[in-house]
Design an enzyme around this catalytic site. Structure first.
Site, short mmCIF file in Angstrom:
data_model
loop_
_atom_site.label_atom_id
_atom_site.label_comp_id
_atom_site.label_asym_id
_atom_site.label_seq_id
_atom_site.Cartn_x
_atom_site.Cartn_y
_atom_site.Cartn_z
N MET A 374 -1.95 -1.66 -26.43
CA MET A 374 -2.35 -0.75 -25.36
C MET A 374 -1.71 0.59 -25.60
SD MET A 374 -4.01 -0.05 -22.72
CE MET A 374 -3.95 1.58 -21.98
N GLU A 409 -4.22 2.80 -31.84
CA GLU A 409 -3.53 3.19 -30.60
C GLU A 409 -3.01 4.63 -30.67
OE1 GLU A 409 -4.08 1.24 -28.24
OE2 GLU A 409 -4.79 -0.35 -29.55
N GLU A 431 -12.91 4.48 -26.95
CA GLU A 431 -12.80 3.40 -27.91
C GLU A 431 -13.62 3.62 -29.17
OE1 GLU A 431 -10.50 1.51 -27.62
OE2 GLU A 431 -10.01 1.61 -25.49
#
EC number: 3.4.11.-
Length: 930
Positions: A374, A409, A431
């Protein structure tokens, strides 16, 4: 029979041409990008910069200068229409707000969060102070909360700018909670008015338990070498988890700054998005860490961790402090991640021409984590296997995975964190961009990985497969609630917009606002001999089940796309030329001046579409592959294989054409074409596993794979892609029961088990499969013990996945039920068990029964996370192929809450229907004697 004339008569439903040659499958397109290092770098940088430019233009069409201050904003999108209905708060009163989206009357400016987690009692309490502007006159404040006990709510007027003035107090008349929409309503005794100088401060006190889950502020645990269980407190807020840690305006567009103060025991450390400002004594021998105020950011990017970890640190050229945190027993596994993070961060600084805006970047290994990682700004959290690499134990693919996830990330630190969509229907901007740039970042770390080739077979072709289904969705898709939001974190959002179709700047809405993609059809002109050679191009939507688009699912663009069609023409004199033509209105022509041998569409694999040819052209391409396959790059060969297998699956070409193409594979030494071929062959094998034709097909596959597998030997040597190919082919021949490979694999497993002989890292998957699939209880029990005692995450993952490959159904059932006990198998890893078992013919039905029996429990565990439940639904039903299966799945999900797996259920039903139809069209040939 001669080697060049293979018997493919086991394939049901077609008249087979034994002398036709095989054509490459979809996966072989991965090698398409084989080119010089300079050319590859130039293409990659150009595409990356072009994507960034397009995205920024899209993001700021209404804004001015793209300075850092301007970039720290959000992309606007309309509020969706929500059905109004009477809704009730927890006290039985009618809740005063009926929209899932927050009102625009109050906008947060800053948060000051105090948290007091008790890692012994597993509880936490806290206070949040939110400074906010009043954007429109109101006496109602709506924000988010979930699973928090609210103990006190205050609102007071404050001065935002200029001299402070005395203002009348604001009294909170009452506060209400609405569980369904996860909202908190604060009703004040008087109206609050908009003002440039004044605002309000909302103070909320709360408490909650720290529980073992995978969202919000939750409990995670790990085991030391000595067997001690230790706890850490960590967070996962994307997409809607921040509200489980403190009340907040939990929408991505409502950016604010954050101050954080965390109480901890002295044996622990606390981490936050920003560096530590100071540590002070607190009560009962504890201390409080106060952190620097953050930049303006979305709530889903806030992160904090309380743990007893160690770290290794470095610094970038621009002075950013980089650290990687892990448990003390694993700290020797962080060196590679630290090197990658520094390399990629410096590279992105140059690529974006905007410096990373924070003073530090921390990476931390979390023992319990739902996704791979994340992108929390300045504090990136990772599943352990995505950040820890153990030289000598972990494989090259494990090492690549660490690099890819870190590169992904860190791409978000700019695109997603600095520039943020206002609402989740534009998740693809985050994304899709990161899923492309991760390949550039990883290539910077290690060019020998040939990430351009891998992109084709691992990302592009996966997106093509998913987007060929009726249950796909457009890149831009409206979402209205947390379940909807969790569902869109999928292949379409990540892979379809990951950069390959960046060239299609004209008509971008046709790609973003309608699902699917076209299949250009190529036909030689009937007047070739008289006027040279012509090719007519037409397009139609491609659906994997072979159906045609109906009026009921028409898009506003009629399923037509602007397509930059790249092509390569090979002439009869063995020269070639390349070019590009646009299909703007559905068709186009290509004219050439010399005698043509063949044409290859989607040359270079830059386009998001499949290419179909006339049968005579397919045969010519197949013959060329047999004669000299290197005329096509590895990526183009991968693309040909992937296209022909998927077109055959849809009934647009004969399966014999696809199988004829595979005959050349006996000479194929590249990874990407084989990756695609194994995928295409695997689908047919899965469909035939209960058919009399299965053994013949298995034998045929072995005749293709065995020559290359033998030539690669069992030596763990070569460039990374050669190691990957060796591992894949070894695993394939062992899966198919090849006696030589199985015997060798079992011997290596036995030596490891009885003599502690090490297994080369890149051969572990194949050797473990041989030991478990063809071994007995003792081999299985030994691997379970290794799983329980290992502190190397990549090894643990491999052990767990292999345990599901046993042919003993009793043992499989035992493994599934072990996975319900978190003390034995972590909740985060249950999907690994399910995936392995559902790929195993002995376990497919057991996995489905397990899912049915435990659905409510699984929904409770994974209902707040994005990937897990959809993965369970699709994997457990992937082999289903009867009307009974279809009805059973359909009826089961009618009776239960499918949570964030609603779209996955529709996809699973579509897959089952496609499997049923495939078998129906081939069943006669599946019978003996046919």
């Amino acid at each position: 029979m001669a080697d060049d004339i293979e018997d493919v008569s086991f394939l049901p439903g077609e008249n087979l041409n034994r002398k036709s040659v095989y054509e490459p499958s979809i996966k072989q397109r991965c090698k398409q990008l084989a080119c010089s290092k300079g050319r590859a770098t130039a293409i990659a940088v150009f595409c990356g910069l072009l994507i960034l430019i397009i995205a920024i233009i899209a993001a700021f069409a209404r804004s001015g200068s793209p300075s850092c201050e301007k970039l720290n904003t959000v992309l606007s999108t309309p509020t969706p229409n929500i059905t109004k209905e009477d809704i009730y708060a927890t006290n039985g009163e009618v809740f005063p707000w009926k929209d899932i989206r927050l009102p625009v009357t109050v906008e947060p400016i800053s948060y000051d969060v105090f948290l007091n987690p008790d890692m012994k009692a597993l509880k936490f309490s806290g206070t949040v102070k939110i400074k906010a502007k009043i954007k429109a006159t109101t006496s109602l404040i709506i924000l988010h909360t979930k699973n928090l006990t609210i103990t006190k709510v205050l609102v007071k007027p404050i001065t935002l700018t200029g001299p402070s003035t005395k203002r009348s107090p604001i009294i909170v008349a009452k506060h209400l909670e609405f569980l369904k929409n996860e909202q908190l309503a604060i009703l004040t005794d008087r109206k609050m008015f908009t003002s440039a100088r004044t605002g309000i401060e909302i103070t909320i006190k709360f408490n909650a338990n720290i529980v073992s889950k995978l969202a919000g502020f939750y409990l995670s645990s790990y085991k030391t070498k000595s067997g001690e269980i230790r706890h850490i407190g960590t967070t996962q807020f994307q997409p809607t988890g921040a509200r489980q840690a403190f009340p907040c305006f939990d929408e991505p567009g409502l950016k604010a700054t954050f101050k954080m103060s965390i109480v901890r025991d002295k044996k622990h450390i606390a981490l936050f998005n920003m560096p530590l400002n100071k540590t002070e004594d607190y009560k009962d021998g504890r201390v409080i860490d106060r952190f620097q105020e953050s930049v303006k950011m979305s709530t889903y990017l806030v992160a904090f961790v309380v743990c007893d970890y160690k770290s290794k640190k470095g610094k970038t050229k621009s002075g950013v402090d980089v650290a990687v945190y892990a448990a003390e027993d694993q700290i020797d596994q962080v060196d590679f991640a630290l090197k990658v993070a520094i390399t990629v961060l410096e590279y992105y600084d140059e690529l974006y021409k905007i410096r990373y805006p924070l003073p530090k970047l921390d990476l931390i290994a979390i023992p319990d984590f739902s996704a791979g990682a994340m992108e929390n700004w300045g504090l990136v959290t990772y599943r352990e296997s995505a950040v820890l690499y153990h030289p000598g134990e972990s494989s090259d693919s494990d090492k690549q995975w660490v690099a890819v996830v870190i590169a992904h990330e860190l791409a978000h630190q700019w695109f997603g964190n600095l520039v943020t969509p206002k609402w989740w229907d534009d998740t693809w901007l985050n994304e899709g961009f990161a899923s492309y740039v991760e390949y550039l970042g990883t290539d910077k770390v290690d060019p020998t990985l040939k990430m351009g080739e891998q992109f084709i077979c691992k990302t592009l072709q996966r997106a093509l497969s998913r987007d060929s289904q009726k249950t796909s969705h457009p890149i831009h898709v409206p979402v209205h609630n947390p379940d909807d939001i969790n569902e869109i974190f999928d292949t379409i959002s990540y892979d379809k917009k990951s950069g390959k179709n960046v060239e299609r700047i004209p008509g971008m809405d046709k790609w973003n606002l309608q699902m699917g993609y076209p299949v250009p059809q190529q036909y030689n002109s009937i007047n070739v001999k008289q006027s040279g050679n012509k090719f007519l191009l037409t397009q139609q939507r491609f659906l994997s089940d072979g159906s045609v688009t109906t009026n009921s699912d028409e898009s506003p663009y009629g399923y037509k796309w602007h397509i930059p069609f790249r092509y390569m023409v090979l002439y009869k004199d063995n020269t070639n030329s390349t070019g590009m033509v646009w299909l703007h209105k559905g068709s186009a022509e290509i004219s050439v001046t010399k005698d043509v041998k063949l044409i290859k569409g989607n040359y270079g694999m830059y386009g998001f579409y499949r290419v179909n040819y006339e049968e005579v052209m397919w045969k010519t391409i197949i013959q060329q592959l047999q004669t000299d396959h290197t005329v096509f790059s590895p990526g183009d060969r991968s693309g040909l294989i992937d296209d022909v297998f998927n077109l055959a699956r849809a009934g647009l070409v004969k399966h014999t054409t696809a199988l004829d193409m595979t005959k050349y594979l006996k000479k194929e030494q590249d990874y990407a074409p084989w990756y695609s071929a194994l995928d295409g062959l695997g689908f047919i094998r899965k469909m035939l596993q209960k058919s009399p034709a299965y053994e013949q097909f298995k034998t045929y596959t072995l005749t293709l794979v065995k020559p290359i597998q033998t030539s690669l030997t069992w030596n763990d040597s070569g460039e990374p892609l050669q190691k990957y190919l060796r591992s894949n082919l070894l695993s394939e021949v062992i899966l198919l029961g090849d006696s030589d490979a199985t015997k060798k694999g079992r011997q290596l497993y036995d030596d490891w088990m009885t003599q502690n002989t090490s297994i080369p890292p890149n051969l572990k998957t194949a050797v473990y499969t041989a030991g478990i699939k063809y071994g007995e209880w003792s081999e299985w029990k030994f691997m379970l013990e290794k799983y329980n005692n290992s502190i190397t995450p990549s090894n643990k993952d491999r052990y767990l996945s292999t345990l599901g490959e046993t042919r003993d159904s009793i043992v499989i059932n035992r493994l599934l039920h072990m996975a319900l006990n978190e003390d034995m198998i972590k909740h985060q890893d249950l999907y690994k068990v399910m995936r392995a078992v559902t790929k195993n013919p002995s376990g497919q039905l057991l996995a489905w029964r397990f899912l049915q029996q435990n659905w409510e429990k699984l929904l409770q565990w994974y209902g707040d996370v994005s990937f897990t439940l959809p993965e369970f639904v699709k994997s457990t039903t992937s082999s289903f192929s009867t009307e009974f299966d279809y009805k059973e799945v359909e009826e089961f999900f009618k009776k239960v809450d499918s949570g964030p797996a609603k779209r996955a259920v529709s996809t699973a039903l579509e897959n089952i229907r496609t499997n049923i139809n495939w078998l129906k069209s081939h069943e006669m040939r599946s019978k003996p004697g046919c």
